[in-house]
Structures are given as structure tokens and as C-alpha cells.
Design an enzyme around this catalytic site. Structure first.
Site, PDB file in Angstrom:
ATOM      1  CB  VAL A 185      35.493  51.451  35.384  1.00  0.00           C
ATOM      2  CG1 VAL A 185      35.726  51.465  36.898  1.00  0.00           C
ATOM      3  CG2 VAL A 185      36.660  52.084  34.661  1.00  0.00           C
ATOM      4  CE  LYS A 208      38.704  46.988  35.763  1.00  0.00           C
ATOM      5  NZ  LYS A 208      38.525  45.760  36.533  1.00  0.00           N
ATOM      6  N   GLY A 217      32.958  39.560  33.559  1.00  0.00           N
ATOM      7  CA  GLY A 217      32.058  38.534  33.019  1.00  0.00           C
ATOM      8  C   GLY A 217      31.448  39.025  31.719  1.00  0.00           C
TER       9      GLY A 217
END
Lengths: 347, 164
Positions: free
Chosen positions: A152, A225, A321
Site C-alpha cells: 500500500v 489497499k 514504481g
């Protein structure tokens, strides 16, 4: 110096990002934490690289080889699920792609790791969404750690902030922008005055959105999440675990350019907000004041904790990322090892 | 948190720059100006009463505004505050008109709130329109009930509801 033997499952963007970070931080980990990380195996879906030495695999060679099947340590068709229980290791790092449907293959890997006495670090939401209670119980029964900071908010230290730094406070509600793709699309609709379809296309061209973007824009990712956040941070020990189908989810697909303009007239912005408040779990578009700390732009994520003593605390950062998520994975490994060393010293 | 409508009557000198000087503390302490008018019929030789109407979220700032005005040599004649007002802005997206907007507004107002303003952006008939509503209530509870009712209405009429 403590040796940390790691099995990595998943050799995609995040998995490779993690290996790069392990190389980059090698001397830092030794000097600051006294940790020497060895990657004993790396598994992909069609096989794995398995070390035949005590010092682990040569990571650089894994990352630089053109055809991974040519690597001397490559073993075709070997499965992480079968090898995890057999192999000697301290931590299994599970970084296979998220599958919110049945949690596999990650769920099986995590079960195997915990059952065979290995700690687990993951950034994979699927297993946690599908089987949160089972995995937490399995970790407790086997006296193992299961850490998932990267699942998360990417690099944002969400769980450690709540767990370590807000110990004296009771967290009452959580609200956040938990998906960078939807936030990018909505931000572009505001800044460039473009309709949803164009902003989505732009997100796809830049690699922020998948060809099938439904997982992000329909709120499934954010809801997963939110479930993990709620079960980890808001749930009291005597309370039951919440399930995915209890979350009310609304997509951003039908947001018009006119809606963005009408909101702007009153210094408001439309954001895709996930919230767990007063027992209600929701993911959907919401009007926020432009000045709200939650109203971040581009691919950023933001999370606000409301607590009884500390009031409202908001943290902001890159939610995805390879490198950002790898930082969370590495932090989890350090945290687990510090705890292990402390337990050892106390005994 | 709601906000308050304030009516502040000041005695300003009839010279240039006085109005700006009076506005500055109101703005600085979060007042949202809704209207200003002169009472020229009550004008004295070198001064005149001016009424400022503004919204204020934090009532504590009212005394700060008064002090700041007095520090500037401006005389506060009187001020009045209304009961606290609770506000909400919502957006409705979809076939808002084809699904009977008057019925939607009636059902909202039946919850005991006022719809103060309605803005609409309409495209071709087959395209969804977007409507912005300003809703006011004298109790937060009435706003909460209204939001529940709006959720029901939007589900029935297949509209998207975006709340503040």
C-alpha cells in the site's frame, strides 16, 4: 554481521528493482545495520535461478544477462511453490503480480513460506486481499513475520507510521488517494482541461495505465489497499476482519470535464478517494478543497490518519514504481531482522 | 463544521482607501465577503456607515476582526451573527434532467434543507449533463440525512453523485 538468506519470487519490475537496490545498498546495509544479504534463489513463472554456493547468486549477472535462460544457475520449470519448503532461507520476498481474484500464485508462495518457518516480505496485494485473516493467523501460529509495507502506498511508510510512530494514539479513520494512475488521470483533466478519455490515453502512453485500465480506474486496486489498511490499522483484536465485497466501489469512468470545471469554480478538485470511516468502506470520486493535504497531483499517493491524540496526519509519496516499492521491501527486511536479533538477545 | 453569516456595520471615513482598509482584516481572518453596501442616507459630515455581509467558519475570528479594525481606527457600530449554517456542494452526473430534476430537488428539500444554488452544464440530449448543487442546513444531521437520500435518488436514477 548477520547473514540474511533470501528467496525472491517474482522477477518483474518490482523484483528487478529490489535486486538493484540490494546491490546499491550492500555496503550501507553492512555498515549501518550489520546485515549481509544473500539472494539464494530467484523464481519466475517458468523456472528459477538457484544458487549452489553459500554466498548466494551473483545478482549483477542476473540483471545484465540478455537471455535469462542462458544463465548458468537457471533451472527450467522449477516451481517456487515446491522449492520454498525445501530450501534453507530466512526470508521469502514475494513480488509476483497482484491477482485479486484468487490471490495466486502469491498466496501459495506465502503459505508455503510461513508453514516452513520463513518470514515473508511482500508487496503483492492479492494474497492479503483474498486471505488476510488466514495469513495473519498462519504467521502467528508459526511465529513468523509477515510484512507488506510495499503493498500500500509504494514507498510511503504507511504501516510503520501507524504501528511504530502513532503507538499512543487510536486511529479512528483512514482516507487516502491510493492509486497513482487514477490520480494522474484526474490531475490531467484539471490541469489540461481534457476529457477523461484523452487523459486515460495519455496515462497509457506514458506507461502509468495498462491497456485494460479497469483494475485502476474502476477502483479495484484502491479497494484492495483499503482492505489491507483497514484490517491492519483500524481493526481491533476483538473485531472481525473486513472482506472485499463490503467495500462500496465507484469508478472514475463517468466523470465529465464539466464536473471538473464546476468543482474548480469553488476551489474544489475531484479525487478518487478511498475511505474507512465510521464502519463504512468506500472508494469513489469525492470533492476535496484544493488546499486539502490529501489533494495531491500527478501519480502521487496520499493518506490521512485521523487519531484521537495526534489529530490528523497526512503522508504523501510515490505510490508505485520498482525502485520506490523496493525501498519498502528492503525496509521490511531490515525491520524483521532487527526484531529477530532483539528476540535472540532477549533469550 | 458549519459557518456563520455575519452582518458587520462600520463607520468609515468618506475618503479613498477606507473600504480596502476595512476589508483587509475580514479577509485575513477567513471572512468570505457576500456583500457590501453604503448607507448614504445616514451619512454624517465626514463619515458614513457601511455594512459588510460575510461568511465566517471560525467564530473566534470575529473578535480578532473587530480588534484589527479598531486598531486601524475604524469604529464598529454593530454586528449581528446568524445561527450556524452547514453547507455541502454536490455534483450530479448523468441524465439529471431526463430523470426529473424537479423531483430530485423536491426530495432533497423534503429532508429539511435548502438548495441555495443550482448550476448545470448541458451537452447534447444524449450526453450526460453535470449539475452542481449548493445545499444549506441549520443542522449537520439534516445534511447527513440529505446525503443518504441523495445516494438513494442517484442509485434509482442511475446518476453519479460526487460529494464534498
Amino acid at each position: 554481521m548477520a547473514d540474511v538468506r533470501i528467496i525472491l519470487v517474482g522477477f518483474g519490475t518490482v523484483g528487478k528493482g529490489f535486486l538493484n537496490v540490494v546491490i546499491e545498498k550492500k555496503s550501507f546495509l553492512k555498515e549501518i545495520y550489520g546485515l549481509n544479504l544473500h539472494i539464494n534463489a530467484v523464481f519466475k513463472s517458468d523456472g528459477g535461478f538457484i544458487s549452489n554456493t553459500n554466498t548466494g547468486l551473483d545478482i549483477q549477472s542476473l540483471l545484465s544477462i540478455k537471455d535469462y535462460k542462458e544463465h548458468p544457475q537457471w533451472v527450467k520449470d522449477v516451481k517456487a511453490y515446491d522449492k520454498i519448503p525445501e530450501m534453507e532461507a530466512d526470508i521469502v520476498v514475494e513480488l509476483t503480480p497482484t491477482n485479486i481474484g484468487d490471490g495466486e500464485p502469491g498466496l501459495g508462495h506465502i503459505r508455503q513460506a510461513l508453514k516452513s518457518g520463513k518470514d515473508v516480505v511482500t508487496a503483492n496485494k492479492g494474497p492479503l486481499v483474498v486471505a488476510f485473516q488466514e495469513l495473519i493467523t498462519l504467521a502467528e501460529e508459526n511465529k513468523r513475520f509477515l510484512h507488506y509495507e510495499g503493498a500500500v502506498g509504494g514507498a510511503i511508510p504507511v504501516f510503520s507510521l501507524a504501528r511504530e510512530n502513532l503507538k499512543s494514539s487510536k486511529i479512528i479513520s483512514i482516507e487516502g488517494i491510493l492509486n497513482g494512475t487514477t490520480n494522474f488521470i484526474l490531475s490531467r483533466m484539471v490541469s489540461e482541461k481534457i476529457p477523461f478519455e484523452i487523459a486515460l490515453k495519455e496515462a497509457q502512453e506514458l506507461g502509468y495505465a495498462e491497456r485494460d485500465p479497469s483494475y485502476d480506474i474502476d477502483g479495484i486496486d484502491a479497494a484492495g489497499k483499503l482492505l489491507i489498511l483497514t484490517n491492519t490499522i483500524l481493526r481491533r483484536p476483538e473485531e472481525r476482519f473486513v472482506k472485499f465485497d463490503e467495500i462500496k466501489i465507484e469508478s472514475i469512468r463517468n466523470i465529465t470535464q464539466e464536473a471538473v470545471e464546476l468543482a474548480e469554480e469553488n476551489n474544489l478538485v475531484i479525487k478518487h478517494v478511498a475511505s474507512a470511516k465510521e464502519g463504512k468502506l468506500e472508494v469513489g470520486p469525492k470533492l476535496l478543497p484544493k488546499t486539502s493535504p490529501l489533494a495531491v497531483s500527478s501519480t502521487l499517493n496520499s493518506i490521512t490518519f485521523k487519531s484521537d491524540l495526534a489529530g490528523e496526519i497526512t503522508i504523501i509519496g510515490e505510490g508505485a514504481g520498482g525502485r520506490e516499492t523496493a525501498s519498502a521491501v528492503l525496509t521490511d527486511i531490515i525491520t524483521i531482522f532487527k526484531k529477530r536479533i532483539k528476540t535472540k538477545n532477549n533469550n | 463544521m458549519g459557518s456563520y453569516n455575519i452582518r458587520l456595520e462600520l463607520e468609515l471615513k468618506d475618503t479613498p482607501g477606507q473600504l480596502l482598509m476595512a476589508l483587509e482584516p475580514i479577509a485575513r481572518f477567513g471572512g468570505n465577503i457576500r456583500g457590501i453596501y453604503h448607507e448614504r442616507e445616514r451619512k454624517e459630515v465626514d463619515s458614513l456607515p457601511v455594512v459588510f455581509l460575510f461568511e465566517l467558519e471560525d467564530l473566534k475570528n470575529l473578535s480578532r476582526i473587530k480588534t484589527a479594525l479598531e486598531d486601524k481606527g475604524i469604529k464598529v457600530i454593530k454586528f449581528l451573527k446568524d445561527a450556524e449554517i452547514f453547507k455541502k456542494i454536490v455534483l450530479l452526473i448523468g441524465h439529471v434532467f431526463a430523470t426529473n430534476i424537479l423531483d430530485t430537488l423536491d426530495r432533497i428539500m423534503a429532508c429539511g434543507v435548502r438548495v441555495r444554488e443550482v448550476y448545470a452544464m448541458i451537452n447534447r440530449p444524449e450526453d450526460p449533463s453535470t449539475v452542481k448543487l449548493f445545499i444549506e442546513a441549520d443542522e449537520q444531521k439534516k445534511l447527513d440525512i440529505t446525503m443518504e437520500e441523495l445516494e438513494k435518488i442517484c442509485e434509482e436514477k442511475n446518476l453519479m453523485l460526487i460529494k464534498s
